[in-house]
Enzyme design. Structure first.
Site, PDB file in Angstrom:
ATOM      1  N   ARG A 162      38.222  48.505  41.806  1.00 61.74           N
ATOM      2  CA  ARG A 162      39.398  48.242  42.632  1.00 61.74           C
ATOM      3  C   ARG A 162      39.907  49.549  43.229  1.00 61.74           C
ATOM      4  O   ARG A 162      40.500  50.365  42.539  1.00 61.74           O
ATOM      5  CB  ARG A 162      40.507  47.571  41.826  1.00 61.74           C
ATOM      6  CG  ARG A 162      41.781  47.359  42.632  1.00 61.74           C
ATOM      7  CD  ARG A 162      42.714  46.311  42.054  1.00 61.74           C
ATOM      8  NE  ARG A 162      43.389  46.707  40.839  1.00 61.74           N
ATOM      9  CZ  ARG A 162      44.426  46.047  40.312  1.00 61.74           C
ATOM     10  NH1 ARG A 162      44.897  44.968  40.915  1.00 61.74           N
ATOM     11  NH2 ARG A 162      44.977  46.448  39.194  1.00 61.74           N
ATOM     12  N   ASP A 446      51.790  47.987  33.918  1.00 64.60           N
ATOM     13  CA  ASP A 446      51.163  48.821  34.931  1.00 64.60           C
ATOM     14  C   ASP A 446      52.108  48.899  36.117  1.00 64.60           C
ATOM     15  O   ASP A 446      53.278  48.510  36.024  1.00 64.60           O
ATOM     16  CB  ASP A 446      49.770  48.313  35.302  1.00 64.60           C
ATOM     17  CG  ASP A 446      49.789  46.942  35.981  1.00 64.60           C
ATOM     18  OD1 ASP A 446      50.881  46.428  36.305  1.00 64.60           O
ATOM     19  OD2 ASP A 446      48.685  46.386  36.184  1.00 64.60           O
TER      20      ASP A 446
END
EC number: 2.3.3.9
Length: 532
Positions: A162, A446
């Site tokens: 990613r 996160d």
């Protein structure tokens, strides 16, 4: 060549990754595609302004033929047919990358975005670790002398990388004196150094694409992929992408996003935490019906979240693409059996729901959760690699259902405010120290969850929300008071030096973001300027 590396030329691994040829390729990507990237970011802002002015978010009339057309994406490559368990995590440090590759998951989402703090050492280190993983040579020895290496007795996961989202810059890579695109830097360096080896291994250059807000942004990625295949001599269609549907605008363009990626599409993912963040961000100054209650009270069974995931499964399977579930935030604690048992129970319930809803696999954030997720999907899939054949014709989702935030129920509480401010500061401090993912209060946090935290506070302040548990009204004075108390509580958890270096600037940043009259689109943009 007018590309240059600024500020940090002696980063570990730089001589291997930042080669003349690799940088020349990144420069070519930048010259060809960065002007369109900037135009699309401007289009995002324009759309948001129109929504703030009263424009209704809806399915696009101009792309009706795409939604109603009878087309499918290409068959999945063998390495992406079975994705029942995907483990997520940063690609740097090497220890975490090795643990992910040894986890027994079918796929490792090597995250250079929300789970990674984009220090230059992390950016370069991630690419080097991914290159070494493709070669099968990734290894690490800890300062204590413990050796970490790739296991040969298990099937290693397929790696899906990613890169950073279109909105993020890379200040260490300058083209004509301008900062490069984090997306193009991450993708360019990764594909240059790994694509040929990955294809030889029977895998390929596979990607997760984050934060897209429109099919035109997917079209840009498709053009990047097609150019790259031609430039690097890769087989057409060897680059494959799964798109995270983690913004509300993208939820209205799922068909169109798959269509634009054409031969490079492999699936969509329900990026649940960023999706909540996007809901707050897009409708932050709309009516009180868009106020999102305490994060802990918004489950995936809330009607507006269920509408989004049901539509995703139906769209993917109609087009022959994988429908990937999201990450349950609960994580085990090996030192606390009760916490671990509770985490297993909650994650199991989440994965059972996804498997029964038709998802083809899902995410976990810890190696101990891989067997839990696998067991639930095994129970539904059996020997089948996926459930693409489950078409879900009964699902019909309207724009109103996607936007029905009020259906979530729940309340806004002072306890939730305290959690938001504590998590916002603690996560940002850890991010500033170079770590992009951290367990706080037995939840994996996160950048997405930190974005929810600070955005909720901003939205609640704008609406002067009354807190259900204390009866107090959200005011700047209350936020400053609670923030000071929560920061003081965090002081006891770390050394004075660490508190001064990271927690104090994090607290100032969170205060600025929550109390400003103007909403800042991404926490990570101003935070990036504070990174060393």
């Amino acid at each position: 060549m007018t590309i240059e590396i600024a500020h940090a030329t002696d980063v570990a691994g730089g001589e291997e990754i930042l080669t003349t040829d690799a940088l020349a390729f990144v420069e070519e990507l930048h010259r060809r595609f960065d002007p369109r990237r900037r135009e699309l970011l401007a289009a995002r802002r324009g759309r948001r302004d129109r929504i703030a002015g009263g424009e209704r978010l809806d399915f696009l009339p101009e792309t009706r033929e795409v939604r109603e057309g009878d087309w499918r994406v290409p068959p999945a490559p063998e390495a992406l047919l079975d994705r029942r368990v995907e483990i997520t995590g940063p690609a740097s440090p090497a220890k975490m990358a090795i643990n992910a590759l040894n986890s027994g998951a079918r796929v490792w989402l090597a995250d250079l975005e929300d789970a990674s703090s984009p220090t230059w050492a992390n950016v370069v280190g991630s690419i080097r670790n991914l290159r070494d993983a493709a070669r099968g040579t990734l290894a690490f020895t800890s300062p204590e002398g413990k050796d970490y290496a790739l296991r040969d007795d298990i099937r290693r996961p397929t790696v899906v990388t990613r890169p950073r989202g279109w909105h993020l810059p890379e200040r260490h890579v300058l083209v004509d004196g301008e900062r490069g695109s984090g997306s193009l830097v991450d993708f360019g360096l990764h594909v240059f150094h790994t694509a040929a080896r990955l294809i030889d291994n029977g895998h390929g250059p596979f990607y997760y694409l984050p934060k897209l807000e429109s099919h035109l942004e997917a079209r840009l990625w498709n053009d990047v992929f097609a150019f790259t295949e031609g430039q690097l001599g890769l087989p057409a269609g060897s680059i494959r992408a799964t798109v995270l549907i983690e913004t509300v605008p993208a939820a209205f363009e799922m068909d169109e996003i798959l269509f634009e990626l054409r031969d490079h599409a492999s699936g969509l993912n329900a990026g649940r935490w960023d999706y909540l963040f996007s809901m707050i961000k897009v409708f932050r100054d709309a009516g009180p019906e868009f106020i999102v209650p305490d994060r802990a009270s918004v489950s995936m069974t809330a009607p507006f979240m269920r509408a989004y995931t049901e539509l995703l499964v139906k769209t993917c399977h109609r087009r022959g693409a994988a429908a990937m579930g999201g990450m349950a935030a609960f994580v085990p604690n090996r030192a606390d059996p009760e916490v671990t048992a509770a985490a297993f129970e909650k994650v199991r319930a989440d994965k059972t729901r996804e498997a029964n809803d038709g998802f083809d696999g899902s995410w976990v954030a810890h190696p101990d959760l891989v067997p839990v997720c696998r067991e639930e999907f095994d129970g539904v899939l059996g020997d089948r690699p996926n459930q693409f054949d489950r078409q879900r014709p009964e699902v019909e989702v309207t724009a109103s259902e996607l936007l029905d935030v009020a259906s979530a129920g729940g309340e806004v509480t002072e306890a939730g405010l305290r959690t938001n401010l504590s998590v916002g500061v603690a996560y940002t401090a850890v991010w500033l120290s170079g770590n992009g993912a951290v367990a706080l209060h037995n939840l994996m946090e996160d950048a997405a969850t930190a974005e929810i935290s600070r955005s909720q506070v901003w939205q609640q302040l704008q609406h002067r929300v009354v807190l259900a548990d204390t009866g107090r009204t959200m005011t700047p004075e209350l936020v400053r008071q609670v923030l000071a108390e929560e920061v003081e509580a965090l002081r006891t958890d770390v050394t004075p030096e660490r508190f001064a270096a990271y927690y104090e600037p994090a607290a100032r940043l969170v205060a600025d973001l929550c109390l400003s009259d103007d909403y800042v689109d991404f926490l990570t943009l101003p935070a990036y300027e504070l990174l060393e």
